[in-house]
Design an enzyme around this catalytic site. Structure first.
Site, PDB file in Angstrom:
ATOM      1  N   GLY A  22       0.820  -1.202   0.000  1.00  0.00           N
ATOM      2  CA  GLY A  22       0.000   0.000   0.000  1.00  0.00           C
ATOM      3  C   GLY A  22       0.858   1.257   0.000  1.00  0.00           C
ATOM      4  N   HIS A  25       2.260   4.706  -4.967  1.00  0.00           N
ATOM      5  CA  HIS A  25       2.799   5.859  -5.690  1.00  0.00           C
ATOM      6  C   HIS A  25       2.945   5.467  -7.169  1.00  0.00           C
ATOM      7  CE1 HIS A  25       6.536   3.634  -5.521  1.00  0.00           C
ATOM      8  NE2 HIS A  25       6.541   3.685  -4.194  1.00  0.00           N
ATOM      9  N   GLY A  27       5.323   4.522  -8.872  1.00  0.00           N
ATOM     10  CA  GLY A  27       6.090   3.292  -9.117  1.00  0.00           C
ATOM     11  C   GLY A  27       5.170   2.080  -9.102  1.00  0.00           C
ATOM     12  N   HIS A  28       4.319   1.990  -8.066  1.00  0.00           N
ATOM     13  CA  HIS A  28       3.360   0.880  -8.004  1.00  0.00           C
ATOM     14  C   HIS A  28       2.425   0.921  -9.224  1.00  0.00           C
ATOM     15  CE1 HIS A  28       4.041   1.520  -3.528  1.00  0.00           C
ATOM     16  NE2 HIS A  28       4.351   0.266  -3.675  1.00  0.00           N
ATOM     17  N   GLN A 139      12.176  -2.999 -10.067  1.00  0.00           N
ATOM     18  CA  GLN A 139      13.641  -3.108 -10.065  1.00  0.00           C
ATOM     19  C   GLN A 139      14.260  -2.309  -8.906  1.00  0.00           C
ATOM     20  OE1 GLN A 139      15.815  -4.879 -11.638  1.00  0.00           O
ATOM     21  NE2 GLN A 139      17.641  -3.773 -10.907  1.00  0.00           N
ATOM     22  N   LYS A 140      13.517  -1.327  -8.393  1.00  0.00           N
ATOM     23  CA  LYS A 140      14.004  -0.529  -7.256  1.00  0.00           C
ATOM     24  C   LYS A 140      14.471  -1.435  -6.114  1.00  0.00           C
ATOM     25  CE  LYS A 140      13.641   2.705  -3.887  1.00  0.00           C
ATOM     26  NZ  LYS A 140      13.266   1.877  -2.780  1.00  0.00           N
ATOM     27  N   ARG A 178       8.651   5.268   1.487  1.00  0.00           N
ATOM     28  CA  ARG A 178       9.399   5.855   2.610  1.00  0.00           C
ATOM     29  C   ARG A 178       9.874   7.281   2.325  1.00  0.00           C
ATOM     30  NH1 ARG A 178      11.117   0.195   3.330  1.00  0.00           N
ATOM     31  NH2 ARG A 178      10.345  -0.450   5.373  1.00  0.00           N
TER      32      ARG A 178
END
Ligand code: PAF
Length: 271
Positions: A22, A25, A27-28, A139-140, A178
């Site tokens: 959850g 952002h 990226g998700h 990939q992060k 984060r």
């Protein structure tokens, strides 16, 4: 198996799973977009997995915004959101943990000793509940990707692991839930991670292959940032997570926030 999965699999529809914790952002959402392009049905799981956080880590304060997440996923066109409860994932008495030896033990694994056992266990449970054809990871979290791929290979799990590129802010900072912890001066300082990766990629493109000098390029850029404290800056093989290799991996504390990032130095760095 989830009822929705059973129904869609029964209809012969290709099913994609995007596992998340959850606080979604862009990226998700890029994972979700790729999953929607490649599958007829997409399930996103949202579960802040307590067993992948060590003592003193940020499980309690990890950002949670279920309403906003739900709205974003509706707009993105996902077909179902799976939000298992703690009791469903870890019923009283459940003690089994999956340990992916080797690849999970260095770097992130050394810094966060329970982390990858928690990730491997929850990913195996999510795959078992959803039975997707494909599962999507960013990939992060490069070492997580290596751990999950090894898990799937070693346990012969019938799923294809798809890895999507890191999404970055315009100044290069990799998107992460984060990042919400960063105070304004820390946010400015946090650009040192992507900047270090960019400088190492330039050195690599100019022919530098000496692992020690590449590591030093990373460290030199990180260490000029007074708010940054380097946990590791290494250049490793992307499958084993040991040197030698061309994947630069970083973990850096910026103020009170621990950030990770990585880049394959054989490719140009772009935001
Ligand atoms: O990358 C994450 O968000 C988590 O580690 C994952 C894969 C959802 C497992 O809890």
């Amino acid at each position: 198996m989830l009822a929705a999965s059973r129904k869609w699999r029964g209809e012969g529809l290709a099913l994609g799973l995007v596992p998340t914790m959850g606080a979604l952002h862009a990226g998700h959402l890029s994972l979700v977009e790729q999953a929607c392009r490649e599958n007829s049905r997409v399930i996103v799981s949202i579960f802040v997995n307590p067993i992948q956080f060590g003592p003193g880590e940020d499980f309690e304060r990890y950002p949670r915004d279920p309403e906003r997440d739900g709205e974003l996923l509706r707009t993105a066109g996902v077909h179902a959101v799976y939000r298992p409860s703690l009791a469903v994932m870890y019923p009283p008495g459940s003690t089994t943990r999956i340990h992916v030896a080797g690849v999970s033990e260095g770097l992130e694994g050394a810094a966060r000793p329970v982390h990858f056992d928690g990730v491997a266990t929850v990913v195996a449970k999510l795959l078992s509940a959803v039975e997707p054809d494909r599962a999507y990871f960013g990939q992060k979290d490069a070492q997580q990707v290596a751990v999950v791929k090894r898990l799937v290979r070693d346990l012969d799990l019938p799923v294809e692991i798809r890895v999507c590129p890191t999404v970055r802010e315009s100044d290069g900072l990799a998107l992460s839930s984060r990042n919400a912890y960063l105070k304004p001066d820390e946010r400015r300082a946090a650009v040192c991670l992507s900047s270090a990766l960019r400088q190492a990629a330039v050195a690599y493109a100019e022919g530098e292959r000496d692992p020690e000098r590449l590591r030093q390029t990373l460290r030199t850029r990180l260490e000029i940032e007074p708010l940054a404290h380097v946990e590791y800056a290494e250049v490793v093989d992307p499958r084993s997570f040991t040197p030698p290799g061309s994947l630069a991996v970083l973990a850096v504390r910026v103020g009170g926030t621990r950030l990770i990032d990585n880049h394959d130095l054989s490719k140009p760095f772009s935001t």
